[in-house]
Design an enzyme around this catalytic site. Structure first.
Site, PDB file in Angstrom:
ATOM      1  N   CYS A   2      46.214  25.201  38.450  1.00 50.95           N
ATOM      2  CA  CYS A   2      45.099  24.304  38.157  1.00 50.95           C
ATOM      3  C   CYS A   2      44.784  23.556  39.444  1.00 50.95           C
ATOM      4  O   CYS A   2      45.490  23.667  40.422  1.00 50.95           O
ATOM      5  CB  CYS A   2      45.480  23.285  37.093  1.00 50.95           C
ATOM      6  N   ARG A  27      40.756  27.482  41.696  1.00 45.04           N
ATOM      7  CA  ARG A  27      42.125  27.410  41.172  1.00 45.04           C
ATOM      8  C   ARG A  27      42.176  27.444  39.650  1.00 45.04           C
ATOM      9  O   ARG A  27      43.251  27.483  39.049  1.00 45.04           O
ATOM     10  CB  ARG A  27      42.805  26.115  41.645  1.00 45.04           C
ATOM     11  N   ASN A 110      49.581  20.181  37.186  1.00 43.78           N
ATOM     12  CA  ASN A 110      49.420  21.595  37.526  1.00 43.78           C
ATOM     13  C   ASN A 110      50.808  22.212  37.514  1.00 43.78           C
ATOM     14  O   ASN A 110      51.652  21.833  38.316  1.00 43.78           O
ATOM     15  CB  ASN A 110      48.786  21.711  38.923  1.00 43.78           C
ATOM     16  N   GLU A 494      48.236  53.523  42.279  1.00 45.13           N
ATOM     17  CA  GLU A 494      47.653  52.217  42.582  1.00 45.13           C
ATOM     18  C   GLU A 494      47.251  52.127  44.056  1.00 45.13           C
ATOM     19  O   GLU A 494      46.202  51.578  44.387  1.00 45.13           O
ATOM     20  CB  GLU A 494      48.650  51.108  42.192  1.00 45.13           C
ATOM     21  N   GLU A 501      38.729  51.666  46.099  1.00 38.18           N
ATOM     22  CA  GLU A 501      37.908  50.530  45.660  1.00 38.18           C
ATOM     23  C   GLU A 501      37.302  49.754  46.815  1.00 38.18           C
ATOM     24  O   GLU A 501      36.149  49.366  46.749  1.00 38.18           O
ATOM     25  CB  GLU A 501      38.788  49.541  44.850  1.00 38.18           C
ATOM     26  N   HIS A 517      50.556  72.549  42.952  1.00 41.37           N
ATOM     27  CA  HIS A 517      49.622  73.090  41.967  1.00 41.37           C
ATOM     28  C   HIS A 517      48.187  72.709  42.291  1.00 41.37           C
ATOM     29  O   HIS A 517      47.345  72.624  41.397  1.00 41.37           O
ATOM     30  CB  HIS A 517      50.021  72.611  40.568  1.00 41.37           C
ATOM     31  N   LYS A 616      34.707  42.335  38.403  1.00 37.80           N
ATOM     32  CA  LYS A 616      36.028  41.835  38.012  1.00 37.80           C
ATOM     33  C   LYS A 616      36.282  42.046  36.520  1.00 37.80           C
ATOM     34  O   LYS A 616      37.385  42.352  36.095  1.00 37.80           O
ATOM     35  CB  LYS A 616      36.093  40.341  38.362  1.00 37.80           C
TER      36      LYS A 616
HETATM   37  C1  G6P Z   1      37.775  46.357  36.808  1.00 39.99           C
HETATM   38  C2  G6P Z   1      38.472  45.638  37.959  1.00 39.99           C
HETATM   39  C3  G6P Z   1      39.842  46.261  38.207  1.00 39.99           C
HETATM   40  C4  G6P Z   1      40.651  46.244  36.929  1.00 39.99           C
HETATM   41  C5  G6P Z   1      39.914  46.929  35.781  1.00 39.99           C
HETATM   42  C6  G6P Z   1      40.573  46.701  34.462  1.00 39.99           C
HETATM   43  O1  G6P Z   1      37.433  47.655  37.177  1.00 39.99           O
HETATM   44  O2  G6P Z   1      37.693  45.738  39.126  1.00 39.99           O
HETATM   45  O3  G6P Z   1      40.508  45.552  39.216  1.00 39.99           O
HETATM   46  O4  G6P Z   1      41.861  46.897  37.142  1.00 39.99           O
HETATM   47  O5  G6P Z   1      38.595  46.382  35.651  1.00 39.99           O
HETATM   48  O6  G6P Z   1      40.441  45.358  34.177  1.00 39.99           O
HETATM   49  P1  G6P Z   1      41.345  44.569  33.157  1.00 39.99           P
HETATM   50  O7  G6P Z   1      40.777  43.180  33.188  1.00 39.99           O
HETATM   51  O8  G6P Z   1      41.176  45.206  31.829  1.00 39.99           O
HETATM   52  O9  G6P Z   1      42.731  44.636  33.657  1.00 39.99           O
END
Ligand code: G6P
Length: 621
Positions: A2, A27, A110, A494, A501, A517, A616
């Site tokens: 916070c 924050r 916080n 990942e 990305e 494969h 996001k």
């Molecule tokens: C979007 C974001 C990713 C995230 C995905 C799933 O594509 O850019 O960073 O992994 O959504 O989002 P979630 O909120 O369901 O984890």
């Protein structure tokens, strides 16, 4: 996470607090409030009447701003807070400041009070009445209790006593009508700084809140308390002895200060991972034991589980894959992992004894939400793992386990990912414990390793320059393959996703054994192969897989355990991560790959915080 601001000075504080909160919105932004000590001179009264006026509301700071524009609030001493909920939904009642019974003390906080439930119980027995669901509300009541129990104790001494009573983390700031020109604060493991100026003194979670007023700061350390007035700042150590500390000067712009001096939010958030991991374990891993009641399952229900389904999208899907590995290994329950958008359309079989877990950092992903609705329709009990309190997924699930990574601003998930992995580890371990499948010795070893994982993550971050150098030398390549096996496989996926990305380079994550494969046909001297090969039971297999790609002239970059020199023969670049248990390698191995993607993207001048075409929260199908 916070944001806190407080001011004691010569100017009216309403707008100082409000503007400070706007600077701290990164924050947390689900509710906000301010409390001001207001002195009223009533003609017939002997002494002025002091009261604490509080205005608070759910929603972003602009909601508070609108409310404040309609309210008269005079006073030169006050506190403000913008909240990122951890206990209790983002509502007006749960917003800070919180009061004691008589509304004579107000507190903003916080952090997380781990032992708030027992403190609350003690206080209720003593007659205290609580109105919110927050852990914070115990703080003004505790201060009230200390102050009324002795006559020669002041707010500062009560704060010192309070710091000894609470477990957890907190930057705690309090005002009281008894001393209308002073503000008292204490700190345990949450940031708290003092800003000093000719027109008054400030307390804040972070510098941007007050940079427009001062550039002189003092950091408050753990278990220290501080008292500020218009012209004095007094700091005390954990024994209540005065501490002398001179302010330092910063030259940051407000914008760079919001990013903590980092160039981008993504980099800041990568570096916040030791904090996010630690906070996510806080209160759940206590004195060598797991306290994980939030799973909200009786021991009986856990023993009767015959299947777990985990659904998620994007990065959260990779956390789910890690969850499958540890839950199956420790708790011996079959785990199905699926992408939310597929699950919702395939007529999944749920049935008795099936636990359904949905992982989503935002808590708003529409496909995940639809999958949850489908699973519930079929009678599944749904547990959500999310970073956002009160999000739609949190509201629509049977129970929620929050990751406490703090708000993530960069579109790319980084610190929320490691926090999700922590929840997967805790879930697997807890179920295994309840089912009696894990020996005390092994259980103790895992818990101890988890406890020190944040320090190991920090060691990796301390070597970020080394990753930068590798990125500087490889960013012109246009084909990247990330390989891993078992615990390294979700990490490879990942790593590839991060690179795609934010750098827009084509990258694939693959289970290394699958190379033959298909993907090996891609491999030539224009390919970079990133091998995730920490010490584990498939280490030798990974070594062979890497030799195969080396024979096809690929550039090789390996992520290895500390001290491992075996890949030196064929790797062009090597990065060592601290040794840990093989099941926990993933949470460490991903950090260099996040950094690698970041530095490659920076070399290509990409907007890493807001990559093209991405969002996001994905709230459309
Ligand atoms: C979007 C974001 C990713 C995230 C995905 C799933 O594509 O850019 O960073 O992994 O959504 O989002 P979630 O909120 O369901 O984890």
């Amino acid at each position: 996470m916070c944001g806190i601001i407080a001011y004691a000075g010569s100017k009216q504080c309403k707008n100082i607090l409000l503007n400070g909160l706007k600077r701290l919105e990164y924050r947390g932004y689900d509710s906000a409030g301010i409390g001001i000590l207001s002195i009223n001179h009533i003609p017939e009264a002997k002494n002025p009447v002091v009261e604490i006026k509080v205005v608070k509301e759910a929603g972003k700071i602009k909601v508070l701003e609108e409310l404040l524009s309609e309210v008269e609030m005079h006073g030169v001493c006050g506190i403000g807070h913008t909240r990122w909920a951890t206990h209790g939904e983002p509502t007006r009642i749960n917003a800070h400041p919180h009061f004691d019974c008589k509304q004579k003390i107000a507190v903003v906080h916080n952090g997380i009070i781990e032992n708030y439930a027992e403190i609350k119980e003690e206080l209720i027995k003593k007659g205290h009445v609580f109105v919110s669901q927050t852990d914070t509300e115990v703080l003004p009541h505790l201060l009230e209790e200390y102050l009324k129990s002795k006559t020669n104790i002041n707010l500062l001494m009560a704060m010192q006593k309070l710091l000894k009573k609470i477990k957890g983390s907190g930057a705690i700031v309090a005002i009281s009508v008894e001393n209308p020109d002073e503000i008292v604060a204490g700190r345990i493991a949450s940031p708290l700084i003092v800003g000093t100026s000719k027109e008054g003194n400030f307390l804040a979670s972070d510098m941007p809140a007050v940079l427009e007023h001062t550039r002189f700061f003092t950091v408050i350390n753990d278990y220290e308390t501080v008292c500020i007035t218009r012209d004095k700042v007094k700091i005390y150590d954990s024994n209540g002895k005065p501490v002398k500390r001179n302010p330092f000067k910063v030259n940051w712009s407000i914008e760079s200060a919001e990013k903590g001096g980092y160039e981008d939010f993504m980099l800041k958030e990568i570096f916040e991972q030791p904090y996010g991991i630690r906070e996510t374990m806080r209160g759940r891993l206590l004195d060598g034991e797991l306290n994980f009641k939030e799973l909200n399952l009786t021991d009986e229900q856990i023993k009767n589980l015959n299947k777990i389904q985990i659904i998620a999208c994007g990065t959260s899907y990779h956390a789910a894959l890690t969850g499958k590995l540890v839950i199956e290994r420790w708790a011996k329950i079959p785990v199905e992992v699926e992408i939310s958008s597929e699950y919702r359309y395939r007529d999944p079989i749920v049935g008795e004894g099936c636990l359904f877990i949905a992982i989503t950092q935002s808590g708003e992903t529409i496909d995940t939400l639809a999958a949850i609705r489908e699973a519930r329709r079929k009678g599944a009990k749904v547990i959500a793992v999310t970073n956002v309190v009160g999000s739609t997924v949190a509201r629509e699930s049977d129970s929620v386990i929050y990751t406490h990574a703090g708000p993530e601003v960069g579109v790319c998930a980084t610190k929320t990912f490691s926090a999700q992995i922590v929840v997967m580890y805790l879930t697997g371990l807890y179920i295994a414990r309840v089912k009696g499948l894990i020996k005390q010795e092994n259980y103790g070893r895992i818990i101890e390793e988890l406890r020190i994982i944040p320090d190991k993550a920090q060691i990796i971050l301390n070597n970020a320059d080394r990753i930068k150098k590798i990125a500087d030398e490889t960013f012109r390549y246009t084909c990247f393959l990330f390989l891993g096996r078992i615990y390294g496989f979700p990490v490879a996926l990942e790593g590839a996703l991060k690179l795609k990305e934010i750098s827009y380079i084509h990258a694939e994550g693959y289970a290394a054994g699958e190379m033959k494969h298909g993907p090996i046909a891609l491999t030539d001297n224009k390919t970079v192969v990133v091998g995730v090969i920490p010490q584990d039971f498939v280490y030798e297999k990974m070594l062979s897989n890497l030799q195969e790609v080396k024979a096809r002239n690929a550039r090789i970059f390996t992520i290895v355990s500390e001290g491992d020199k075996n890949t030196e023969k064929y790797a062009d670049y090597i990065f060592e991560i601290p040794k840990t248990l093989e099941e926990l390698n993933g949470i460490l191995a991903v950090i260099p790959l996040q950094l690698y993607a970041y530095y490659i993207a920076k070399n290509l001048n990409r907007n890493v915080d807001q990559p093209r075409n991405l969002a996001k929260s994905v709230t459309v199908e």
